[in-house]
Write an enzyme that holds these catalytic residues in place. Sequence first.
Site, mmCIF file in Angstrom:
data_model
loop_
_atom_site.group_PDB
_atom_site.id
_atom_site.type_symbol
_atom_site.label_atom_id
_atom_site.label_comp_id
_atom_site.label_asym_id
_atom_site.label_seq_id
_atom_site.Cartn_x
_atom_site.Cartn_y
_atom_site.Cartn_z
ATOM 1 N N LYS A 96 0.868 -1.177 0.000
ATOM 2 C CA LYS A 96 0.000 0.000 0.000
ATOM 3 C C LYS A 96 0.904 1.225 0.000
ATOM 4 C CE LYS A 96 -3.602 0.226 0.010
ATOM 5 N NZ LYS A 96 -4.598 0.422 -1.023
ATOM 6 N N PRO A 107 -1.013 3.034 -4.716
ATOM 7 C CA PRO A 107 -0.968 4.295 -3.966
ATOM 8 C C PRO A 107 -2.341 4.958 -3.788
ATOM 9 C CG PRO A 107 -0.340 4.697 -6.225
ATOM 10 C CD PRO A 107 -0.672 3.227 -6.136
ATOM 11 N N ASN A 108 -3.422 4.276 -4.137
ATOM 12 C CA ASN A 108 -4.776 4.851 -3.962
ATOM 13 C C ASN A 108 -4.869 6.287 -4.476
ATOM 14 O OD1 ASN A 108 -5.133 2.843 -1.121
ATOM 15 N ND2 ASN A 108 -6.612 2.775 -2.791
ATOM 16 N N ASN A 115 -9.422 -0.967 -8.149
ATOM 17 C CA ASN A 115 -10.635 -1.209 -7.367
ATOM 18 C C ASN A 115 -11.280 0.132 -7.035
ATOM 19 O OD1 ASN A 115 -8.219 -1.309 -5.205
ATOM 20 N ND2 ASN A 115 -10.019 -0.400 -4.224
ATOM 21 N N HIS A 139 -9.975 -7.449 -4.515
ATOM 22 C CA HIS A 139 -9.745 -6.370 -3.552
ATOM 23 C C HIS A 139 -10.150 -6.792 -2.142
ATOM 24 C CE1 HIS A 139 -11.637 -2.757 -1.505
ATOM 25 N NE2 HIS A 139 -10.381 -2.385 -1.610
ATOM 26 N N ARG A 171 -15.262 5.654 9.641
ATOM 27 C CA ARG A 171 -13.802 5.585 9.493
ATOM 28 C C ARG A 171 -13.266 6.967 9.164
ATOM 29 N NH1 ARG A 171 -10.601 1.538 5.207
ATOM 30 N NH2 ARG A 171 -8.640 2.685 5.255
HETATM 31 O O1 GKR Z 1 -7.194 -0.103 4.338
HETATM 32 O O2 GKR Z 1 -5.769 1.491 3.962
HETATM 33 C C1 GKR Z 1 -6.536 0.631 3.576
HETATM 34 C C2 GKR Z 1 -6.680 0.372 2.095
HETATM 35 O O3 GKR Z 1 -6.121 1.413 1.367
HETATM 36 C C3 GKR Z 1 -8.122 0.197 1.728
HETATM 37 O O4 GKR Z 1 -8.855 1.284 2.224
HETATM 38 C C4 GKR Z 1 -8.356 0.054 0.251
HETATM 39 O O5 GKR Z 1 -9.743 -0.091 0.034
HETATM 40 O O6 GKR Z 1 -7.085 -1.954 0.333
HETATM 41 C C5 GKR Z 1 -7.796 -1.125 -0.412
HETATM 42 C C6 GKR Z 1 -7.312 -0.935 -1.829
HETATM 43 O O7 GKR Z 1 -6.802 -1.872 -2.398
HETATM 44 O O8 GKR Z 1 -7.492 0.135 -2.409
HETATM 45 MG MG MG Z 2 -6.539 -0.861 -4.267
#
Ligand code: GKR
Ligand code: MG
Length: 416
Positions: free
Chosen positions: A186, A215-216, A262, A313, A396
């Site tokens: 992540k 990196p979302n 995702n 995911h 959250r």
């Molecule tokens: O739990 O920090 C996290 C993840 O970033 C999660 O919120 C994401 O939904 O794991 C996830 C992802 O693959 O984007």
């Molecule tokens: Mg992801």
Amino acid sequence: MSSTRIRELIVTPIAFGDPPLLNSNGVHEPLALRVILQLVLEDGTVGLGESTGGAVRLERLHAAAKAVVGMDVFDTTAVTAAIDAALLPTVPSSHERGWTTSAVEVACLDAQGKLLGRPVSDLLGGRVRDAVPFAAYLFYKWAEHPALDGRAAIGDDWGEALDPAGIVEQARLMHERYGFRSFKLKGGVFPPDEEIAAMRALAEAFPGQPLRLDPNVAWTVETSTYVARELDGVLEYLEDPTRSIEGMAEVAKGSPVPLATNMCVVAWEHLKPAVEQNAVQVLLTDHHYWGGLRRTRELAAVCEAFGLALSMHSNSHLGISLAAMTHVAAAIPNLDHSCDTHYPWNSADDVIVPGVLELRDGEVRVPTGPGLGVELDHDRLERLHRRYVDSGMRGRDDTGYMRRFQPEYELKLPRW
Ligand code: GKR
Ligand code: MG
């Protein structure tokens, strides 16, 4: 026939422990929220489901509970339609309604399997594999949740991971404890060059093993393209480097590495534009919002038709979700990559009776008992529900929690 009718849907919000995992939004709080469903039939059979928590989703599950009473548990199409109709006036997004319908569909399938004496994977067409491969989900993390407002610090046995050496050490622990043979980091936490260095360090420590970085959406199109080129030959795929189907399509034009998502393809209406623009090459399914296990199986067929590869995911979850993920992954022939799971971070607080689900050699064996094959531990459920009530936490907030320690922290996407 009346014995297969739904008498009641019991909706129980819970809170369980979560380590200080970092992401592009901030840091995980000490508790994560989830909701456990018990779908009780007229004959006393109980089907289990698990969904994300938080006040908004909880309220929708309560609305669903009213909508399904008296319906036949085998008529999952009608059950889904009834919940959809109940939510439609206040929840216009099909993706958002999907979170609710999915959780209930899983509980229906668990109950169906129990009535028939067959595992859920059989109800999905039968398993094509006896064990499902999962990837180690690596996170930059603090050594502990710092002391706060009179609460003592909360440590864990994973330690700190804030640089390439820390990430490699975490990967070694993941491999040692669970036998994982693929690794996902992540990202979106540190400047891209530091995360590139972490991926290179992983490649050196685990030669030939599949690696991914997510990196979302912390990066611009330019930064994403730069990272993809730097990590050519290192990554099996790069996940959600930048936001939107259009942004991902731009990156895809210059990326030698397949792109996965995702985030920008999360509902049926996103598939057409994503395919037309060649925005993603790998789709991470998630039965929690794609409409349940049967719809996920259908999604896999759509991906096959359009040449999209499949992965899975995960968010913070417990064993009912892991069982559901394992059954559906077992029944999807074209699952091309190991699935994500947060389970190692949260499994100490599970609500199911131990023994059935085990992460070993990087895999979970598909439960063969009736339904999902897992049993609810009612004392655990009660304890975690109490924790939810006592915590006062109702959603959250990774960014707000980060600000408690770094008041200058700002949520900024893209950041780089
Ligand atoms: O739990 O920090 C996290 C993840 O970033 C999660 O919120 C994401 O939904 O794991 C996830 C992802 O693959 O984007
Ligand atoms: Mg992801």
